[in-house]
Scaffold this active site. Structure first.
Site, mmCIF file in Angstrom:
data_model
loop_
_atom_site.group_PDB
_atom_site.id
_atom_site.type_symbol
_atom_site.label_atom_id
_atom_site.label_comp_id
_atom_site.label_asym_id
_atom_site.label_seq_id
_atom_site.Cartn_x
_atom_site.Cartn_y
_atom_site.Cartn_z
ATOM 1 N N GLY A 98 -41.114 -24.761 39.896
ATOM 2 C CA GLY A 98 -40.428 -26.035 39.852
ATOM 3 C C GLY A 98 -41.151 -27.092 40.650
ATOM 4 O O GLY A 98 -42.274 -26.879 41.138
ATOM 5 N N ALA A 120 -40.617 -25.584 44.434
ATOM 6 C CA ALA A 120 -40.799 -24.192 44.828
ATOM 7 C C ALA A 120 -41.179 -23.316 43.644
ATOM 8 O O ALA A 120 -41.028 -23.704 42.476
ATOM 9 C CB ALA A 120 -39.510 -23.661 45.469
ATOM 10 N N VAL A 135 -40.353 -19.494 41.995
ATOM 11 C CA VAL A 135 -39.330 -18.449 42.015
ATOM 12 C C VAL A 135 -39.955 -17.140 41.553
ATOM 13 O O VAL A 135 -40.534 -17.074 40.465
ATOM 14 C CB VAL A 135 -38.128 -18.815 41.124
ATOM 15 C CG1 VAL A 135 -37.087 -17.701 41.164
ATOM 16 C CG2 VAL A 135 -37.510 -20.134 41.577
ATOM 17 N N LYS A 161 -37.003 -17.554 46.170
ATOM 18 C CA LYS A 161 -37.458 -18.931 46.015
ATOM 19 C C LYS A 161 -38.329 -19.286 47.203
ATOM 20 O O LYS A 161 -37.869 -19.269 48.351
ATOM 21 C CB LYS A 161 -36.260 -19.879 45.916
ATOM 22 C CG LYS A 161 -36.626 -21.297 45.469
ATOM 23 C CD LYS A 161 -35.394 -22.090 45.077
ATOM 24 C CE LYS A 161 -35.776 -23.454 44.527
ATOM 25 N NZ LYS A 161 -34.599 -24.239 44.086
ATOM 26 N N ASP A 187 -28.477 -32.610 39.624
ATOM 27 C CA ASP A 187 -29.622 -32.214 38.794
ATOM 28 C C ASP A 187 -29.194 -31.097 37.848
ATOM 29 O O ASP A 187 -29.853 -30.072 37.730
ATOM 30 C CB ASP A 187 -30.796 -31.767 39.662
ATOM 31 C CG ASP A 187 -32.085 -31.585 38.852
ATOM 32 O OD1 ASP A 187 -32.122 -32.041 37.691
ATOM 33 O OD2 ASP A 187 -33.035 -30.978 39.376
#
Length: 498
Positions: free
Chosen positions: A201, A204, A206, A219, A317
């Protein structure tokens, strides 16, 4: 002969009633859990209300956990019975006996969040006589084991004869409670085994990995994004931030110089990935929609339980990439990096809730007022209603992949909101023209009108993505409407042109 944990706890709680306690008027509230054989004896520590206990004698909570495959499982939670010294406000667990850790602490519901240093625990195992000294209620048993074993045997025999430790007559639903592990030395390197990258992302990466013998999602934030890591961690650790519709937070710490959140693993991946590979029938679709809306409704809830307070949180979000699908086909919310915690006064319309620009998320899921930059920062409600707009788009996204709504028509490939009209990655300028100026929304297929739920779904979506934020439903109302939908799709005979 070694004593079992259950029998030991029964005796210790009974023994504590033999000692005088100082008069006090505490108001401490502790999370409560006891096995059936311990229930009667733990009642003396205070009144029990559901999953909480109001302390009657002390201001200390206790928590005892059994280690199963290295993972702490609650065995006894509640108020202490004797005048225990509990200077720590949080639950710093230490070893009591092999595979048993425990703590006493002095703040409301502190016995739900464990701080547990495995290295110290291992040392305590070698020297159990130094593990708890005078700071926990089990110290009395260490001092009187020779005589206590005999007394215990007699007491337990009488208890069983007179059945003062009865089995529960009904199924007790345990609270959906997080037992959060915050590693004291912040080093998770030796406890985590990283296996493969699941997603990357803006903030970060995952990973899928193993933690204390279980598969988890990890994460990982780079050092430069410590602020983003802290913000998301703080949302997960809000009081009462536990719900079946929110991904479970397990631990936080560091790996070398990177910051880490350890979360439950949703084996079906993101809702985006799930819908790309799976067509759902009505039952599957309805479960996804209901659990998604229920999770958002809980996130938005301004919740007071006894003295624990969970503020409302705006996700800010909400997209199909930030919703996960578990193995049982239910949705959980994740990724709170853009979230805003709303104070109670903000929900009542007072000014001063947020200073500066709110960090928002994915363009095509943003409400018109947020795209335009006309968010009223004096009210938290506008951010919550922005989430409801995004929820409407998410519901449309998953309903489009429902085979039962299509009847004899082919189920369309998975598409993001506005992908057909504006492409997969629309620009802000194009979205402003389409969503704000023309006030257009994703197309609702005409075949939906041929099933009994079609008109209800049409109305629900329009009430979620209404141009006027104040006219939109609340997340709770969305959840209630979805819960009232029939569990089966029924074909309507009247023909509708396609």
């Amino acid at each position: 002969m070694p004593l079992t944990l259950d029998v030991s706890i029964v005796f210790i709680v009974w023994l504590s009633t033999c000692f005088p306690s100082r008069a006090a008027t505490p108001k401490r509230r502790c999370m409560y859990f006891a096995k059936p054989q311990n229930t009667e004896l733990t009642k003396v520590a205070g009144n029990i209300s559901g999953h909480w206990q109001l302390c009657a004698i002390t201001e200390c909570c206790m928590g005892y956990f059994q280690l199963e495959d290295g993972k702490p499982k609650p065995d006894l939670l509640g108020c202490t019975r004797n005048t225990t010294n509990c200077p720590n406000s949080s639950c710093h667990a230490s070893m009591y006996q092999k595979n048993i850790i425990g703590c006493v602490c002095s703040s409301d519901f502190c016995n739900t969040n464990i701080t547990w240093n495995q290295k110290t625990t291992q040392n305590d195992t070698k020297q159990p006589q130094k593990a708890f000294n005078t700071t926990n209620i089990l110290s009395a048993s260490i001092l009187i084991i020779p005589a206590g074993a005999l007394i215990l045997y007699i007491f337990h025999a009488i208890a069983m004869k007179w059945r003062i430790l009865p089995k529960c007559s009904r199924q007790v639903t345990r609270p959906d409670t997080h037992y959060i592990l915050e590693v004291l030395n912040n080093d998770l390197s030796k406890q985590l085994e990283m296996q493969k990258v699941l997603a990357c992302g803006s903030f970060a990466r995952v990973w899928q990995g193993t933690f204390q013998g279980s598969s988890v999602a990890v994460k990982v934030f780079p050092p430069a994004l410590k602020q983003e890591f802290t913000k998301e961690k703080d949302v997960y650790k809000l009081p009462l931030m536990m719900h079946s519709g929110i991904v479970r937070f397990l631990a936080n710490g560091k790996m070398e110089n990177e910051f880490v959140l350890v979360l439950e693993l949703a084996t079906q991946g993101s809702l985006n990935v799930f819908l790309s590979r799976v067509m759902c029938d009505w039952a599957c679709t309805l479960k996804l929609a209901q659990t998604l809306s229920q999770g958002l409704a809980y996130l938005h809830t301004d919740l007071q339980m006894n003295e624990a307070y969970k503020p409302a949180v705006a996700h800010c979000d909400l997209s199909s990439s930030n919703v996960l699908v578990k193995a049982n086909g239910s949705c959980v919310l994740c990724d709170f990096g853009c979230s805003t915690v709303l104070e109670r006064k903000a929900l009542q319309g007072y000014t001063g809730m947020v200073e500066g620009r709110i960090q928002m998320g994915t363009l095509q899921y943003m409400a018109p007022e947020i795209l335009e930059g006309c968010v009223n920062l004096s009210s938290g409600r506008c951010l919550l209603q922005g989430d409801v707009y995004s929820l409407g788009l998410l519901l449309w996204e998953l309903l489009m992949r429902c085979s039962d709504l299509c009847n004899d028509f082919p189920v369309p490939e998975h598409m993001l909101p506005y992908e057909t009209e504006l492409g997969r990655n629309p620009s802000l300028e194009h979205l402003l023209t389409f969503v704000l100026e023309k006030r257009l929304r994703p197309t609702i297929p005409r075949p939906w009108a041929r099933v009994s739920q079609g008109p209800l779904l049409h109305e629900l979506l329009e009430d979620c993505w209404d141009h006027d934020a104040d006219a939109r439903l609340t997340a709770e109302c969305v959840a209630n409407r979805l819960a009232s939908l029939p569990p089966r799709c029924c074909f309507v005979m009247n023909e509708v042109g396609v």
